[in-house]
Write a protein that holds these residues in place. Structure first.
Motif, PDB file in Angstrom:
ATOM      1  N   PRO A  34      31.754  10.782  52.156  1.00  0.00           N
ATOM      2  CA  PRO A  34      30.735   9.794  51.770  1.00  0.00           C
ATOM      3  C   PRO A  34      30.683   9.493  50.285  1.00  0.00           C
ATOM      4  N   SER A  35      31.059  10.427  49.454  1.00  0.00           N
ATOM      5  CA  SER A  35      30.970  10.196  48.008  1.00  0.00           C
ATOM      6  C   SER A  35      32.090   9.291  47.504  1.00  0.00           C
ATOM      7  N   ALA A  36      33.049   8.977  48.359  1.00  0.00           N
ATOM      8  CA  ALA A  36      34.174   8.153  47.921  1.00  0.00           C
ATOM      9  C   ALA A  36      33.855   6.671  47.938  1.00  0.00           C
ATOM     10  N   GLY A  37      32.783   6.277  48.576  1.00  0.00           N
ATOM     11  CA  GLY A  37      32.485   4.846  48.674  1.00  0.00           C
ATOM     12  C   GLY A  37      31.015   4.538  48.620  1.00  0.00           C
ATOM     13  N   ILE A  38      30.366   4.854  47.516  1.00  0.00           N
ATOM     14  CA  ILE A  38      28.923   4.627  47.382  1.00  0.00           C
ATOM     15  C   ILE A  38      28.673   3.141  47.172  1.00  0.00           C
ATOM     16  N   SER A  39      27.827   2.538  47.986  1.00  0.00           N
ATOM     17  CA  SER A  39      27.532   1.123  47.860  1.00  0.00           C
ATOM     18  C   SER A  39      26.797   0.853  46.560  1.00  0.00           C
ATOM     19  N   PHE A  40      27.106  -0.316  45.953  1.00  0.00           N
ATOM     20  CA  PHE A  40      26.444  -0.666  44.709  1.00  0.00           C
ATOM     21  C   PHE A  40      24.946  -0.831  44.950  1.00  0.00           C
ATOM     22  N   GLY A  41      24.148  -0.255  44.064  1.00  0.00           N
ATOM     23  CA  GLY A  41      22.700  -0.263  44.224  1.00  0.00           C
ATOM     24  C   GLY A  41      22.182   0.987  44.885  1.00  0.00           C
ATOM     25  N   TYR A  42      23.103   1.840  45.403  1.00  0.00           N
ATOM     26  CA  TYR A  42      22.704   3.081  46.074  1.00  0.00           C
ATOM     27  C   TYR A  42      23.261   4.304  45.351  1.00  0.00           C
ATOM     28  N   GLU A  43      23.607   4.128  44.076  1.00  0.00           N
ATOM     29  CA  GLU A  43      24.055   5.264  43.287  1.00  0.00           C
ATOM     30  C   GLU A  43      22.849   6.147  42.970  1.00  0.00           C
ATOM     31  N   GLY A  44      22.990   7.443  43.170  1.00  0.00           N
ATOM     32  CA  GLY A  44      21.861   8.348  42.983  1.00  0.00           C
ATOM     33  C   GLY A  44      21.638   8.739  41.531  1.00  0.00           C
ATOM     34  N   TYR A  45      20.378   8.974  41.187  1.00  0.00           N
ATOM     35  CA  TYR A  45      20.005   9.447  39.857  1.00  0.00           C
ATOM     36  C   TYR A  45      19.030  10.610  40.001  1.00  0.00           C
ATOM     37  N   THR A  46      19.160  11.579  39.107  1.00  0.00           N
ATOM     38  CA  THR A  46      18.194  12.659  38.980  1.00  0.00           C
ATOM     39  C   THR A  46      17.401  12.415  37.704  1.00  0.00           C
ATOM     40  N   VAL A  47      16.077  12.353  37.853  1.00  0.00           N
ATOM     41  CA  VAL A  47      15.206  12.052  36.724  1.00  0.00           C
ATOM     42  C   VAL A  47      14.300  13.249  36.467  1.00  0.00           C
ATOM     43  N   GLU A  48      14.399  13.811  35.268  1.00  0.00           N
ATOM     44  CA  GLU A  48      13.546  14.934  34.875  1.00  0.00           C
ATOM     45  C   GLU A  48      12.468  14.421  33.924  1.00  0.00           C
ATOM     46  N   MET A  49      11.209  14.703  34.277  1.00  0.00           N
ATOM     47  CA  MET A  49      10.089  14.243  33.465  1.00  0.00           C
ATOM     48  C   MET A  49       9.766  15.246  32.360  1.00  0.00           C
ATOM     49  N   ASN A  50       9.077  14.792  31.346  1.00  0.00           N
ATOM     50  CA  ASN A  50       8.688  15.671  30.241  1.00  0.00           C
ATOM     51  C   ASN A  50       7.841  16.839  30.721  1.00  0.00           C
ATOM     52  N   GLU A  51       7.022  16.614  31.774  1.00  0.00           N
ATOM     53  CA  GLU A  51       6.144  17.686  32.250  1.00  0.00           C
ATOM     54  C   GLU A  51       6.817  18.580  33.288  1.00  0.00           C
ATOM     55  N   GLY A  52       8.118  18.350  33.563  1.00  0.00           N
ATOM     56  CA  GLY A  52       8.876  19.259  34.405  1.00  0.00           C
ATOM     57  C   GLY A  52       9.200  18.757  35.794  1.00  0.00           C
ATOM     58  N   SER A  53       8.503  17.731  36.280  1.00  0.00           N
ATOM     59  CA  SER A  53       8.795  17.204  37.616  1.00  0.00           C
ATOM     60  C   SER A  53      10.193  16.602  37.656  1.00  0.00           C
ATOM     61  N   ILE A  54      10.815  16.693  38.830  1.00  0.00           N
ATOM     62  CA  ILE A  54      12.153  16.125  39.021  1.00  0.00           C
ATOM     63  C   ILE A  54      12.121  15.193  40.218  1.00  0.00           C
TER      64      ILE A  54
END
Length: 1023
Positions: free
Chosen positions: A929-949
């Motif tokens: 599945p990682s070989a063909g990620i559709s555009f607009g569905y790329e994953g991101y990990t966001v870490e907040m200043n207060e620690g939430s992810i």
């Protein structure tokens, strides 16, 4: 930024050929082949390609002009004046994302193919250029000795000075266009009948920089950046041959492939939707228009709730309810629209002349569109031209040869791109014509007589070189131009442009067009005047504004956009008086023409018209125009008219686009309205109020609070409670989370409940004697909750183990939809605190974790796992059970995908996946599945200043915040100032290794079911 396309001497290409290859397609295919009876291996062979094809016109024959090994992965084509086919290859397509494929380290090629014995089959091939700097180029235009190659982030201009088919120079025309090797970047250049160049880019294009990396500005001084300051998302452009006077013709597209022009100056293009939403479209590109992919005001994704959005997603997708969005010509359902032309040649049957012809690889079809004028716009219908039984037939471009025949390139793959190539070795080029013999005409461009022979060619290079010669001749070309005028139609249209480009004759030819009896020439005349006429433009527009044709008046309205004086205001007023309330195209042309000087133009219309608000014309002009005066007038319409709910929403939505110093006060006063639709009006008014206005005044806040109970349960009520942080509303929020008729509202309410100390209420509910089926429905809604409070209440419910196995599994599903939920779930699994009946479900869910560590370790907690090596070719040959596969889909896929109106809208919808992907590609996507990620569905990990992810994909981004789409179909808006770190994930959000926990039989059955998911090809009229 010189393109240097103005050359007096156009050297002939050399005759040195090399690289002659043996072509399997040169073999005559066996007769009477039943394509469906062939094995999967035999279906892929070039000698069987024609057996799969059906030409929907008995007068035409299809020839396989070239195939592998001569070419592979063709992405775009051009045909030169000699009839040679130039092909951009994409054998290095997304190489960084497809590590299992053995890519060509030398980079991709531009190949020249020629048929020297005139049998309709290429017999020679040579490489014009090869290099990693043109990997996966998506556009090529051959214009004399210049070759323009579009390959994000650059546009290159190659020059072959001595005609030996080897470039003598390569310069950068534009740079900085989006990401490298990306489908949504820059596309092909087209030479127009006005002597200018046209091109476009998709929503990953982002900006235009020059060869030095400096920002490019349009002719009006605006930087070409798609951030909403002037333009958004994908754009279409026009410029002079030397790169000057660049204009943005339209913007806010998702991913158009390339522009198609006719000789009158009309411009068309297709556009791809967000995958799986059956919203692909064909656009008429009305100059300076907004085409609605993102919210024009905020840049938010079309999924973000807004007042008055369309109920049907294909229409909601393009913000068609918003004032300021140009209508679509056609919505064509699902698909992957690619190359398109307007055919103006003479070789194909007469009925094709003037038609749009379009490649649609998602449905394995080449279509024609029959387009007719309707009001200020157009209507269209579809006829198929070429279809195939072969689901690897992926037509992606088409172009016209000097003899008028049609050439079609075929990416030939199990999928349609989308960031993954299943095969990099195959590719085909077809020729469609009344005869298999290919005899390109021979042209010279040394004299006016020579050029006159090619000026009506539908081949771009022949037309370009002919046009260039006649244009350079000035007055000496006038006899040729006048002879063209006598031929009518396309010849006449091209003659008018040529004549008008001669500055000594420009006035005469523009007046000739404006005086024509046919409105299409009069409309062309206004375009010519907009481009070339400066001194007496006002007189020209005043006369054309009285034209009986809305097509002509549309062009006048567009011309007023950048004028902004009293005379222009008077002309706009006359145009507005003649609006037909049934013509949205005309209304949008009025809006485009007035947007920059809305107050001036509207005031002149109001002064001369003294509009009655009961008039439908007046109401629509007020709705669309962004003048400050339209705000109190909109208020009067809302108060004084018995409007439907739909119209009320549209008028309130229009206020988002208008500014007035008293707008908030006007909205607040609507909370006291005495009207048959008081409740709806009050709800809509609260939704429009600015937060600072309400919270900055105790009096204003009190008025809002007094009305809130009356609108309880509406989307506007929930928005107000959340935005204003109102207390003591949890009982009502919980009721909404349970009982709202809208699942989207239920999820929004559940999120708000957990954010406002409502978790104990949820815990008590789960412990109560309420029936399991009711708890199950609520837990499904909780799958859209991602904050820590929501995660903890679900985690504690699992630890208590007081619920049934089915409810426990649903809690596991809900926890697996968020970063913190996944970690909590893994902790329970690792510490053996999960109920036994939930462990397998937990492992399956955690195999989808965004944490690579959790993903890798999860399977060790399964008693058994299927580690069998799978051969995709062998799997493809096995016939599965689709009915059993449907059950498996519910188990493994429906938590992230929609199909047949069932499932969760997180990953791309799969309702048409059987049309878009072959069996081989489906297996590949599941196993890798990682070989063909559709555009607009790329994953991101966001870490907040207060620690939430938070983890998900980005729905929208503004100057101040981003909105993430997370598993469980939930959304989260995050202030950029509160973000500590944001990283792109290198893995797919889809479950990695799903095949390892399924038996081989189950995998085959699942794929068999997925192949049945096909939406019938159907065009939807403009909405």
């Amino acid at each position: 930024m010189s393109v240097l396309l103005r050359v007096k001497n156009l050297p002939l290409f050399g005759l040195l050929w090399y690289g002659i290859l043996f072509l399997s397609c040169a073999e005559k295919p066996p007769q009477n082949i039943a394509f469906a009876d062939l094995s999967e291996e035999d279906k892929r062979k070039p000698e069987n390609a024609l057996a799969s094809m059906e030409v929907h016109d008995d007068s035409l024959e299809l020839t396989l002009f070239a195939s592998e090994p001569m070419i592979s992965n063709p992405t775009n084509m051009a045909i030169d004046a000699k009839g040679r086919v130039w092909v951009c290859e994409g054998t290095n397509y997304r190489s960084f994302a497809n590590p299992d494929i053995n890519y060509e380290n030398k980079g991709d090629r531009i190949v020249i193919l020629e048929d020297t014995d005139e049998d309709g089959i290429a017999d020679t091939s040579k490489v014009f250029y090869q290099g990693q700097d043109i990997n996966s180029a998506l556009g090529i235009a051959v214009l004399g000795n210049k070759v323009i190659v579009s390959v994000s982030p650059n546009v290159f201009v190659f020059t072959d000075t001595d005609g030996d088919d080897v470039p003598d120079s390569k310069e950068v025309l534009f740079s900085g266009i989006g990401g490298k090797d990306h489908d949504h970047g820059v596309h092909s250049f087209v030479f127009g009948p006005d002597g200018r160049l046209y091109f476009n880019f998709g929503n990953n294009g982002e900006r235009l920089l020059d060869k030095n990396g400096d920002a490019v500005k349009d002719k009006y001084g605006n930087e070409i950046v798609g951030d909403g300051s002037n333009f958004r998302e994908g754009m279409a452009f026009r410029m002079e041959l030397d790169g000057s006077k660049l204009e943005v013709l339209g913007h806010n597209f998702r991913n158009p492939y390339e522009l198609a022009l006719d000789s009158y100056g009309n411009i068309w293009q297709s556009d791809n939707d967000d995958d799986g939403n059956q919203g692909t479209r064909i656009n008429y590109v009305m100059d300076y228009g907004n085409y609605g992919f993102k919210d024009w005001l905020t840049g938010q994704n079309w999924r973000e709730r807004r007042t008055g959005w369309e109920e049907e997603i294909p229409f909601r997708h393009w913000h068609l309810n918003d004032p300021g969005t140009v209508p679509n010509l056609l919505q064509t359902g699902s698909g992957s629209p690619c190359g398109m032309i307007v055919y103006e040649g003479d070789l194909l049957p007469k009925k094709f002349k003037g038609r749009l012809i379009h490649t649609e690889p998602g449905h394995n079809v080449v279509r024609t569109y029959i387009v007719d004028p309707e009001g200020a716009g157009f209507k269209a219908s579809i006829e198929n031209l070429l279809t195939s039984e072969d689901d690897w037939f992926r037509p992606d471009d088409l172009t016209v040869a000097p003899d008028g025949s049609l050439f079609i390139s075929d990416w030939y793959d199990g999928g349609v791109g989308g960031h993954k190539a299943e095969d990099i070795q195959r590719g085909r080029i077809y020729r469609l014509a009344p005869s298999k013999a290919y005899k390109p005409k021979s042209y010279s461009f040394k004299t006016g007589t020579d050029a006159f022979k090619g000026i009506l060619s539908d081949n771009m290079d022949v037309f370009y070189q002919s046009w260039l010669k006649l244009n350079e001749m000035g007055d000496a070309a006038d006899p040729f131009v006048k002879e063209m005028l006598t031929k009518g139609d396309i010849a006449k249209a091209r003659a008018l442009w040529l004549g008008a480009k001669n500055w000594t004759k420009s006035h005469n030819y523009i007046n000739l067009a404006l005086a024509d009896s046919d409105p299409k020439f009069r409309a062309q005349g206004v375009r010519m005047a907009r481009y070339l006429r400066q001194k007496d433009l006002r007189i020209c527009l005043e006369e054309a504004a009285q034209d009986p044709s809305p097509e002509v008046r549309r062009e006048v309205a567009l011309t007023l956009r950048h004028i902004g004086n009293e005379n222009a205001a008077e002309i706009w007023s006359e145009l507005a008086k003649r609006h037909d309330p049934n013509d949205r195209w005309y209304l949008e042309a009025l809006g485009i023409g007035s947007d920059k000087f809305a107050d001036l133009y509207f005031s002149k219309w109001e002064e001369s018209t003294k509009p009655e608000l009961s008039s439908e014309i007046a109401k629509q002009v007020i709705w669309r125009t962004r003048a400050s005066k339209t705000v109190p007038l909109t208020d009067k319409i809302i108060r004084g008219q018995n409007l439907s709910d739909d119209l009320l929403e549209r008028y309130f939505r229009s206020l988002d686009f208008k500014e007035h110093p008293q707008k908030n006060q006007i909205l607040l006063s609507l909370l006291n309205i005495n009207h048959s639709k008081s409740k709806r009006i009050q709800a809509l008014a609260i939704a429009q109020l600015d937060k600072e206005f309400v919270l900055g005044s105790p009096r204003n806040l009190a008025k809002v609070k007094a009305v809130l109970p009356k609108i309880q349960g509406t989307p506007e009520w929930l928005m107000a409670v959340k935005r204003l942080e109102l207390k003591n509303q949890n009982n009502y929020i919980f009721e909404m989370a349970q009982n709202s008729e809208s699942e989207d509202l239920q999820k929004e309410a559940a999120n708000l409940l957990t954010e406002t100390d409502g978790t104990e209420m949820i815990a008590d509910y789960l412990r109560s004697t309420v029936a399991d089926n009711e708890k199950m429905n609520f837990l499904k809604i909780m799958g859209g909750v991602s904050n820590d409070n929501g995660v903890n209440v679900l985690k504690n419910a699992l630890i208590e183990d007081s619920l049934s196995a089915a409810l426990n599994r649903q809690i596991v599903e809900a926890l697996g939809n968020s970063w913190s939920g996944q970690h909590s779930l893994y902790d329970l699994l690792e510490n053996d605190k999960l109920p036994e009946n939930s462990k397998t479900a937990a492992v399956l869910k955690l195999m989808n974790s965004w944490s690579s560590e959790i993903k890798q370790k999860a399977t060790q907690f399964l008693a058994d796992s299927n580690q069998e090596d799978l051969n995709i070719e062998e799997l493809v040959a096995i016939k599965g059970d689709a009915d059993k596969g449907q059950e498996l889909y519910t188990t493994y896929c429906s938590s992230c995908h929609m199909a047949a109106n069932k499932g969760v809208k997180f990953g791309p919808a799969l309702s048409d996946i059987g049309n878009k992907l072959s069996k081989q590609f489906l297996y590949s996507n599941i196993i890798y599945p990682s070989a063909g990620i559709s555009f607009g569905y790329e994953g991101y990990t966001v870490e907040m200043n207060e620690g939430s992810i938070y983890t998900g994909y980005v729905l929208s981004r503004t100057e101040d915040e981003i909105t993430l789409k997370m598993m469980g179909d939930t959304q989260k808006s995050l202030n950029l100032a509160d973000i500590k770190k944001m990283e792109a994930m290198d893995r797919s959000l889809m479950t990695e290794g799903l095949h390892k926990v399924m038996s081989k039989e189950d995998l085959v059955n699942l794929v068999e079911y997925l192949t049945t998911l096909k939406v019938d090809e159907q065009a939807v009229a403009v909405h």
